[in-house]
Design an enzyme around this catalytic site. Structure first.
Site, PDB file in Angstrom:
ATOM      1  N   HIS A   1     -12.434   6.338  -3.459  1.00  0.00           N
ATOM      2  CA  HIS A   1     -12.517   5.596  -4.716  1.00  0.00           C
ATOM      3  C   HIS A   1     -13.932   5.036  -4.905  1.00  0.00           C
ATOM      4  O   HIS A   1     -14.660   4.859  -3.930  1.00  0.00           O
ATOM      5  CB  HIS A   1     -11.561   4.392  -4.696  1.00  0.00           C
ATOM      6  CG  HIS A   1     -10.109   4.749  -4.748  1.00  0.00           C
ATOM      7  ND1 HIS A   1      -9.207   4.300  -3.816  1.00  0.00           N
ATOM      8  CD2 HIS A   1      -9.398   5.468  -5.640  1.00  0.00           C
ATOM      9  CE1 HIS A   1      -7.994   4.745  -4.132  1.00  0.00           C
ATOM     10  NE2 HIS A   1      -8.079   5.460  -5.226  1.00  0.00           N
TER      11      HIS A   1
ATOM     12  N   CYS B   1      -7.955  -3.189  -1.711  1.00  0.00           N
ATOM     13  CA  CYS B   1      -6.719  -2.422  -1.999  1.00  0.00           C
ATOM     14  C   CYS B   1      -5.452  -3.229  -1.831  1.00  0.00           C
ATOM     15  O   CYS B   1      -4.436  -2.914  -2.425  1.00  0.00           O
ATOM     16  CB  CYS B   1      -6.573  -1.236  -1.059  1.00  0.00           C
ATOM     17  SG  CYS B   1      -8.040  -0.348  -0.744  1.00  0.00           S
TER      18      CYS B   1
HETATM   19  C1  CIR Z   1      -4.087   6.517  -0.564  1.00  0.00           C
HETATM   20  O1  CIR Z   1      -4.668   7.500  -0.100  1.00  0.00           O
HETATM   21  O2  CIR Z   1      -3.723   6.473  -1.733  1.00  0.00           O
HETATM   22  C2  CIR Z   1      -3.802   5.341   0.347  1.00  0.00           C
HETATM   23  N1  CIR Z   1      -3.502   5.794   1.660  1.00  0.00           N
HETATM   24  C3  CIR Z   1      -5.005   4.431   0.394  1.00  0.00           C
HETATM   25  C4  CIR Z   1      -5.294   3.785  -0.913  1.00  0.00           C
HETATM   26  C5  CIR Z   1      -6.428   2.849  -0.830  1.00  0.00           C
HETATM   27  N2  CIR Z   1      -6.610   2.154  -2.028  1.00  0.00           N
HETATM   28  C6  CIR Z   1      -7.789   1.750  -2.507  1.00  0.00           C
HETATM   29  O3  CIR Z   1      -8.830   2.082  -1.964  1.00  0.00           O
HETATM   30  N3  CIR Z   1      -7.785   1.051  -3.627  1.00  0.00           N
END
Ligand code: CIR
Length: 252
Positions: A160, A247
């Site tokens: 991201h 997150c």
């Molecule tokens: C994913 O790959 O969607 C989750 N394991 C990690 C999401 C992390 N979120 C973020 O950086 N906002």
């Protein structure tokens, strides 16, 4: 100033979430402890917590940031880029609609909140594997209606936008090399993150405190020198699932 944080406890199957990291399987008990410590830090920053229970069908559900973009004037419920994560947003919407006017990103548009970087009244929207052009434009138009500015930034090689750059107030951005060099961010003071500590580009400013991940001494030293009140949070188990500090909460 933020008043509230929405968080969700990790579920017992959270190691079945999506990950690209090669750091091994996370330890559930440790993750629960780390999540508790994260919540304590948010309380220390003066926030009221809204804590959701895990839902077993969503092993990535603790990464609530991706499900909504909350502003002073509205909350935008996203359409998550990873299909296995779609539906995480239902409960979040129920909570946020008590506080905010709700807008919704519609398919084929996809947006993950991790791609949305807010700086005052301006938003940088990352175009990534999770946030597509259609989603970024939908979000941009909604924000523009509420008198916010936006700019779309291509994101490659990392998950991201905020995996690689975060805003920490006072015109300061913490950034990995790739974004440190990007002219879109040239008006900011860039605190460049050492390659060996790239995970620590994801920091979280909450009111008068700055949360940084534990175990990144070079970053810590640079931020301390700037006078930040730092809270170090152990994120090892969430890092294994590609998650960072931002997150784990939705702040407003
Ligand atoms: C994913 O790959 O969607 C989750 N394991 C990690 C999401 C992390 N979120 C973020 O950086 N906002």
């Amino acid at each position: 100033m933020f008043k509230y944080a929405v968080v969700r406890e990790p579920g017992s199957n959270f190691c079945q979430g999506i990950t690209t990291s090669e750091l091994g399987l996370p330890d559930y008990k440790k993750a629960l402890q780390q999540h508790k410590a994260y919540c304590e830090a948010l309380k220390k920053c003066g926030l009221k917590l809204i804590i959701l229970k895990p839902e077993i069908r969503f092993p990535d559900g603790e990464f609530v940031e991706d499900t909504a973009v909350v502003t002073e004037r509205c909350a935008v419920i996203t359409c998550l880029g990873a299909e296995t994560r779609r539906g995480e947003e239902f409960k979040i919407k129920k909570v946020l609609q008590k506080f905010k006017k709700i807008k919704i990103i519609k398919p084929p548009g996809t947006v993950d909140g991790g791609d949305v970087l807010k700086v005052g009244n301006h938003f940088y929207i990352g175009l990534s594997e999770r946030t597509n052009k259609e989603g970024a434009n939908q979000l941009g138009f909604i924000l523009a209606k509420y008198c916010y500015g936006f700019k779309i930034i291509p994101v490659k090689t990392i998950l991201h936008l905020k995996t690689g750059i975060t805003y920490i107030g006072r015109n300061n951005m913490v950034a990995i090399d790739k974004f440190a060099k990007n002219k879109e961010f040239s008006k900011f003071n860039i605190i460049k993150i050492d390659k060996s500590e790239s995970y620590s580009a994801n920091c979280l400013l909450i009111n008068t405190f700055l949360l940084i991940p534990k175990g990144f001494p070079k970053t810590k030293e640079k931020l301390q020198a700037l006078g930040y009140k730092i809270l170090e949070i152990d994120m090892s188990e969430f890092q294994k699932m590609d998650g960072g500090l931002t997150c784990l909460s939705i702040l407003f």
